[in-house]
Design a protein around this motif. Structure first.
Motif, PDB file in Angstrom:
ATOM      1  N   THR A  57      -1.933   3.681  -1.715  1.00 33.69           N
ATOM      2  CA  THR A  57      -3.017   3.202  -2.576  1.00 33.69           C
ATOM      3  C   THR A  57      -3.078   4.022  -3.855  1.00 33.69           C
ATOM      4  N   ILE A  58      -2.996   5.335  -3.732  1.00 33.14           N
ATOM      5  CA  ILE A  58      -3.065   6.226  -4.890  1.00 33.14           C
ATOM      6  C   ILE A  58      -1.864   6.008  -5.802  1.00 33.14           C
ATOM      7  N   PHE A  59      -0.675   5.973  -5.215  1.00 28.01           N
ATOM      8  CA  PHE A  59       0.558   5.822  -5.985  1.00 28.01           C
ATOM      9  C   PHE A  59       0.609   4.472  -6.702  1.00 28.01           C
ATOM     10  N   LEU A  60       0.300   3.402  -5.983  1.00 27.06           N
ATOM     11  CA  LEU A  60       0.422   2.061  -6.561  1.00 27.06           C
ATOM     12  C   LEU A  60      -0.701   1.727  -7.539  1.00 27.06           C
ATOM     13  N   SER A  61      -1.841   2.401  -7.427  1.00 26.17           N
ATOM     14  CA  SER A  61      -2.939   2.127  -8.359  1.00 26.17           C
ATOM     15  C   SER A  61      -2.756   2.876  -9.673  1.00 26.17           C
ATOM     16  N   ASP A  62      -1.788   3.753  -9.727  1.00 21.15           N
ATOM     17  CA  ASP A  62      -1.518   4.521 -10.943  1.00 21.15           C
ATOM     18  C   ASP A  62      -0.686   3.675 -11.900  1.00 21.15           C
ATOM     19  N   THR A  63      -1.349   2.863 -12.697  1.00 20.06           N
ATOM     20  CA  THR A  63      -0.646   1.932 -13.582  1.00 20.06           C
ATOM     21  C   THR A  63      -0.084   2.619 -14.824  1.00 20.06           C
ATOM     22  N   GLN A  75     -10.962   8.432 -10.024  1.00 20.10           N
ATOM     23  CA  GLN A  75     -10.234   7.361  -9.350  1.00 20.10           C
ATOM     24  C   GLN A  75     -10.800   7.030  -7.972  1.00 20.10           C
ATOM     25  N   LEU A  76     -11.682   7.859  -7.440  1.00 14.07           N
ATOM     26  CA  LEU A  76     -12.193   7.647  -6.087  1.00 14.07           C
ATOM     27  C   LEU A  76     -12.806   6.260  -5.904  1.00 14.07           C
ATOM     28  N   GLU A  77     -13.571   5.796  -6.872  1.00 16.71           N
ATOM     29  CA  GLU A  77     -14.190   4.465  -6.769  1.00 16.71           C
ATOM     30  C   GLU A  77     -13.133   3.357  -6.737  1.00 16.71           C
ATOM     31  N   THR A  78     -12.089   3.511  -7.518  1.00 18.97           N
ATOM     32  CA  THR A  78     -10.999   2.530  -7.511  1.00 18.97           C
ATOM     33  C   THR A  78     -10.348   2.490  -6.137  1.00 18.97           C
ATOM     34  N   TRP A  79     -10.048   3.659  -5.583  1.00 18.91           N
ATOM     35  CA  TRP A  79      -9.407   3.729  -4.275  1.00 18.91           C
ATOM     36  C   TRP A  79     -10.319   3.191  -3.181  1.00 18.91           C
ATOM     37  N   LEU A  80     -11.618   3.449  -3.313  1.00 16.01           N
ATOM     38  CA  LEU A  80     -12.572   2.893  -2.350  1.00 16.01           C
ATOM     39  C   LEU A  80     -12.552   1.367  -2.380  1.00 16.01           C
ATOM     40  N   SER A  81     -12.551   0.799  -3.571  1.00 11.05           N
ATOM     41  CA  SER A  81     -12.572  -0.658  -3.669  1.00 11.05           C
ATOM     42  C   SER A  81     -11.265  -1.267  -3.161  1.00 11.05           C
ATOM     43  N   GLN A  87     -10.982  -6.441   1.377  1.00  9.99           N
ATOM     44  CA  GLN A  87      -9.952  -6.593   0.353  1.00  9.99           C
ATOM     45  C   GLN A  87      -8.592  -6.899   0.982  1.00  9.99           C
ATOM     46  N   PRO A  88      -7.760  -7.688   0.308  1.00 10.41           N
ATOM     47  CA  PRO A  88      -6.416  -8.018   0.823  1.00 10.41           C
ATOM     48  C   PRO A  88      -5.414  -6.905   0.490  1.00 10.41           C
ATOM     49  N   TRP A  89      -5.639  -5.722   1.057  1.00 10.70           N
ATOM     50  CA  TRP A  89      -4.829  -4.547   0.734  1.00 10.70           C
ATOM     51  C   TRP A  89      -3.343  -4.791   0.979  1.00 10.70           C
ATOM     52  N   GLN A  90      -2.999  -5.367   2.106  1.00 10.02           N
ATOM     53  CA  GLN A  90      -1.596  -5.594   2.451  1.00 10.02           C
ATOM     54  C   GLN A  90      -0.913  -6.466   1.393  1.00 10.02           C
ATOM     55  N   LEU A 159      -4.669   0.624  11.096  1.00 11.07           N
ATOM     56  CA  LEU A 159      -5.393   1.789  11.594  1.00 11.07           C
ATOM     57  C   LEU A 159      -5.596   2.813  10.483  1.00 11.07           C
ATOM     58  N   GLY A 160      -4.570   2.993   9.651  1.00 13.24           N
ATOM     59  CA  GLY A 160      -4.613   4.011   8.609  1.00 13.24           C
ATOM     60  C   GLY A 160      -5.511   3.668   7.441  1.00 13.24           C
ATOM     61  N   LEU A 161      -5.603   2.398   7.103  1.00 16.12           N
ATOM     62  CA  LEU A 161      -6.394   1.998   5.946  1.00 16.12           C
ATOM     63  C   LEU A 161      -7.879   2.332   6.095  1.00 16.12           C
ATOM     64  N   PRO A 162      -8.535   1.957   7.209  1.00 17.10           N
ATOM     65  CA  PRO A 162      -9.945   2.335   7.333  1.00 17.10           C
ATOM     66  C   PRO A 162     -10.135   3.850   7.452  1.00 17.10           C
ATOM     67  N   LEU A 163      -9.154   4.532   8.016  1.00 18.91           N
ATOM     68  CA  LEU A 163      -9.229   5.987   8.107  1.00 18.91           C
ATOM     69  C   LEU A 163      -9.199   6.601   6.706  1.00 18.91           C
ATOM     70  N   GLY A 164      -8.307   6.102   5.858  1.00 19.01           N
ATOM     71  CA  GLY A 164      -8.256   6.575   4.480  1.00 19.01           C
ATOM     72  C   GLY A 164      -9.525   6.245   3.713  1.00 19.01           C
ATOM     73  N   HIS A 165     -10.044   5.042   3.932  1.00 20.78           N
ATOM     74  CA  HIS A 165     -11.281   4.626   3.274  1.00 20.78           C
ATOM     75  C   HIS A 165     -12.441   5.555   3.654  1.00 20.78           C
TER      76      HIS A 165
END
Length: 171
Positions: A57-63, A75-81, A87-90, A159-165
C-alpha cells in the motif's frame, strides 16, 4: 549506489548495484507501524502478511516515486482509506502493479523495487493462512477460546490488510 529510476546516460546500469530503496523504505515503515501496534508476534506469518500488505500500500501509493520520511505522517490518512474494509484493495494493487510494470518495459526489465513488490504481492495472493471463520453462523454453543472456533483457509492478503489498517489506527 544507484537508486530506483537512475541509470547511466547510456541506458545501462554500468554493473553497479541498484539498491531497491523505495521498497525497503516502504517495508520499514510498515514494519514499524505493525511493531508499534503490537498486534502480532513479529515472527508470525500473520505479521508478515500485515507487513507485506501495508508495504505494498505504501509503495504503490507513492505516485511521485520518492518516499519521504517527512511525509509519512501526512500519508497515514491516504493509507487508511486505501486499506479500509469497503475498498477494492486487491483490484487497486493489481491495476497499480500492471501500470508500473507496463512503465518498466525495456531491456533491463523492472526495477528491483518493483520486483520485490511483485514478489510480496505473489506471496500475499498464493499463501493461505488458517484463520478464524468470521462468517461462521453461531450454533449450539460459544467456543471456550478463540482457538476453539471454526477456522478457514484465507488468502494472506485478506488477513494482512485489516491488520495493517488497524496498525495505522493505533499509530
Amino acid at each position: 549506489m544507484l537508486h530506483r529510476g537512475q541509470q547511466n546516460t547510456d541506458g545501462t546500469d554500468g554493473g553497479e548495484l541498484v539498491v531497491p530503496m523505495a521498497w525497503l523504505y516502504a517495508e520499514y515503515i510498515a514494519d514499524e507501524l505493525l511493531r508499534t501496534g503490537d498486534l502480532m508476534p513479529p515472527a508470525s506469518f500473520e505479521f508478515r502478511a500485515g507487513r507485506d500488505a501495508l508495504a505494498l500500500t505504501i509503495f504503490l501509493s507513492d505516485t511521485d516515486g520518492e518516499l519521504s520520511g517527512i511525509r509519512v505522517v501526512t500519508q497515514l490518512e491516504t493509507w487508511l482509506s486505501l486499506t479500509a474494509y469497503d475498498q477494492p484493495w486487491q483490484d487497486w494493487v493489481h491495476d497499480r502493479m500492471a501500470e508500473l510494470l507496463a512503465g518498466a518495459t525495456g531491456s533491463a526489465g523492472p526495477a528491483p523495487d518493483l520486483e520485490l513488490a511483485a514478489a510480496a504481492w505473489r506471496w500475499l495472493q498464493e499463501t493461505e493462512l488458517l484463520a478464524p471463520d468470521l462468517n461462521a453462523v453461531p450454533g449450539g454453543g460459544a467456543p471456550v477460546g478463540e482457538d476453539d472456533g471454526p477456522k478457514v483457509w484465507t488468502p494472506a492478503w485478506q488477513l494482512g490488510l485489516p491488520l495493517g489498517h488497524l496498525a495505522i489506527h493505533l499509530f
